[in-house]
Design a protein around this motif. Structure first.
Motif, PDB file in Angstrom:
ATOM      1  N   ASN B   4       0.849  -1.184   0.000  1.00 10.36           N
ATOM      2  CA  ASN B   4       0.000   0.000   0.000  1.00 10.36           C
ATOM      3  C   ASN B   4       0.877   1.223   0.000  1.00 10.36           C
ATOM      4  O   ASN B   4       2.089   1.127   0.074  1.00 10.36           O
ATOM      5  N   ILE B  10      -1.341  -5.524   3.439  1.00 12.32           N
ATOM      6  CA  ILE B  10      -2.542  -5.825   4.223  1.00 12.32           C
ATOM      7  C   ILE B  10      -2.538  -7.321   4.526  1.00 12.32           C
ATOM      8  O   ILE B  10      -2.280  -8.134   3.636  1.00 12.32           O
ATOM      9  N   SER B  28      -8.666  -7.385   9.184  1.00 13.73           N
ATOM     10  CA  SER B  28      -7.354  -7.248   8.553  1.00 13.73           C
ATOM     11  C   SER B  28      -6.561  -6.152   9.243  1.00 13.73           C
ATOM     12  O   SER B  28      -7.079  -5.452  10.117  1.00 13.73           O
ATOM     13  N   LEU B  29      -5.298  -6.024   8.893  1.00 15.48           N
ATOM     14  CA  LEU B  29      -4.472  -4.924   9.393  1.00 15.48           C
ATOM     15  C   LEU B  29      -3.249  -4.759   8.502  1.00 15.48           C
ATOM     16  O   LEU B  29      -3.016  -5.557   7.600  1.00 15.48           O
ATOM     17  N   HIS B  30      -2.478  -3.710   8.756  1.00 17.78           N
ATOM     18  CA  HIS B  30      -1.252  -3.456   7.993  1.00 17.78           C
ATOM     19  C   HIS B  30      -0.044  -3.887   8.823  1.00 17.78           C
ATOM     20  O   HIS B  30      -0.029  -3.664  10.034  1.00 17.78           O
ATOM     21  N   ALA B  64      -9.953 -15.648  -4.697  1.00 21.34           N
ATOM     22  CA  ALA B  64     -11.376 -15.781  -4.357  1.00 21.34           C
ATOM     23  C   ALA B  64     -12.187 -16.110  -5.606  1.00 21.34           C
ATOM     24  O   ALA B  64     -11.815 -15.705  -6.717  1.00 21.34           O
ATOM     25  N   PRO B  67     -17.849 -13.098  -7.755  1.00 27.21           N
ATOM     26  CA  PRO B  67     -19.285 -13.015  -7.477  1.00 27.21           C
ATOM     27  C   PRO B  67     -20.142 -13.338  -8.719  1.00 27.21           C
ATOM     28  O   PRO B  67     -21.182 -13.970  -8.596  1.00 27.21           O
ATOM     29  N   LYS B  70     -21.133 -16.944  -9.380  1.00 26.66           N
ATOM     30  CA  LYS B  70     -21.902 -17.570  -8.309  1.00 26.66           C
ATOM     31  C   LYS B  70     -22.853 -18.642  -8.837  1.00 26.66           C
ATOM     32  O   LYS B  70     -22.863 -19.779  -8.364  1.00 26.66           O
TER      33      LYS B  70
END
Ligand code: FE2
Ligand code: FE2
Lengths: 320, 97
Positions: B4, B10, B28-30, B64, B67, B70
């Motif tokens: 980032n 991330i 989540s976090l950095h 992932a 969508p 699906k």
């Protein structure tokens, strides 16, 4: 996408959220939905972060160790809330660095309530009780917001918030039952925080033009006025219980409505503080910038450490 | 791996609340690397004994399903009622089966 196809997608999206379905990061969403949420979630995140400042002011002067650990834990929670929310904004494609820079430069907004000063210990009680209390009313509603990551962040936040309000009320309770000077201090804090807390819910419904769209998209689930009324109805008996007086001569239980009637809010004050003319706007922004700059060496040290570790791992694996 | 603007990745955080339960995604976090991601996750996501084990995964390492796939992926399961126990008629006298 043609204009017609776009309208069709938007209509489908509206039906989808109206049926109480949640939107997840990769799903199609109207551009305005994304923009509205990035703005709302980042403003919310900024409020958690700036909200630490008026309270941090009292950590070293808390009257007992019990109060001190509680306040420290609360302020630490607020930092976490900021982080959950920045993360939720990131799932919509925002970069956290951009959001933080907008806060530091003064371009981004945060809740006006944090531009009021905290001159006495009773202010810490009043903030926990009233400010966190008002935030909770809003956040409980947002647990059912249509954007999945935002709703999930809110569920975590709400779990942590209830201690914040309880510790604040406990402080007020202790002061209200203390010496006349302590009780006076508690009353004075209530006098100063009551109206700004009511303003936290935002302008009245008729002066809140963006609300309708947010309601349609199920971002908001209750109107500003509804939430404000809920908060008043809950809080007035709490004030009475500890013998404090809500500073509103027009406040009266309305049997017919089943709610408290209350006096006119000074919206001019609200807009003045938003415009940057509150007592502490400049001070808060300055403190936030100083904190950010003072943290730079920590971020740099973390980078240096990560680099060193990566190098060491590489050497070890090539030696093996 | 892409970073980032603050130059940190991330990380998606998964927490096991106790043995016997799977790790569950919590947020989540950095962080600049996995080790610091775990330390940050401890501070951010387990302040009230929410976990006994932490997984950290760089966000951009997760693949992932899309969508809009699906239908194609999941619709074939929708008309196979015979995969569910209620599809089979067993007399009440038999009791729970
Ligand atoms: Fe918070
Ligand atoms: Fe809070």
């Amino acid at each position: 996408m043609s204009k017609e196809e776009m309208l069709d997608m938007e209509a489908r999206f509206e039906r989808y959220v109206a049926a109480e379905n949640k939107v997840e990061p990769k799903d199609w969403m109207p551009e305005k939905y994304r923009k509205t949420l990035i703005r709302q979630i980042s403003q919310h995140a900024h409020s958690e972060v700036v909200g630490m400042l008026p309270e941090a002011n009292w950590i070293t002067r808390a009257p007992s160790l019990r109060r001190k650990v509680a306040l420290l834990a609360k302020v630490q929670d607020e930092a976490g809330h900021g982080l959950y929310l920045y993360s939720a904004a990131e799932t919509m494609g925002a970069d956290r660095q951009d959001l933080i820079e907008d806060l530091l430069s003064g371009k981004a907004k945060y809740s006006s309530i944090f531009n009021y000063p905290t001159p006495t210990w009773a202010d810490i009680g009043a903030i926990g009780w009233l400010v966190d209390g008002a935030a909770i009313a809003n956040q409980v509603m947002l647990c059912r917001t249509s954007y999945g990551p935002y709703a999930r962040a809110m569920v975590r936040i709400c779990k942590e918030e209830s201690f914040h309000q309880r510790q604040g009320y406990e402080i007020m309770m202790a002061l209200a039952a203390g010496t006349p000077a302590q009780k006076k201090m508690a009353q004075d804090a209530l006098n100063r925080w009551w109206w700004p807390s009511l303003m936290m819910f935002g302008p009245t419904d008729e002066n809140s033009p963006n609300s309708a769209l947010s309601m349609k998209w199920r971002i908001k689930r209750k109107s500003n006025d509804e939430l404000r009324q809920e908060f008043i109805d809950k809080t007035v008996p709490q004030a009475e219980f500890i013998g404090l007086t809500v500073p509103d001569p027009d406040l009266k239980w309305n049997e017919e409505r089943g709610h408290y009637d209350f006096g006119e809010i000074d919206w001019q004050e609200f807009y003045d503080v938003i415009a940057g003319n509150g007592k502490c706007n400049k001070q808060r922004l300055h403190a936030r910038n100083v904190a950010h700059d003072n943290g730079r060496w920590v971020r740099e040290a973390a980078n240096a450490y990560a680099e060193k570790q990566a190098k060491r791992r590489k050497e070890e694996s090539s030696a093996a | 791996m892409s970073n980032n603007k603050d130059n940190w990745k991330i990380w998606e955080i998964f927490i096991r609340s106790k043995n016997g339960i799977s790790h569950k995604h919590v947020g989540s976090l950095h962080a600049p690397d996995a080790e610091i991601a775990i330390k940050n996750a401890r501070d951010v996501y387990t302040r009230r004994s929410e976990g006994i084990s932490i997984w950290v995964v760089p966000s951009d390492q997760i693949t992932a399903s899309k969508p809009d796939e699906k239908e194609q992926l999941f619709a074939p399961a929708d008309d196979k009622v015979y995969r569910h126990p209620t599809f089979y008629h067993i007399p009440d006298e038999i009791g729970h089966m």
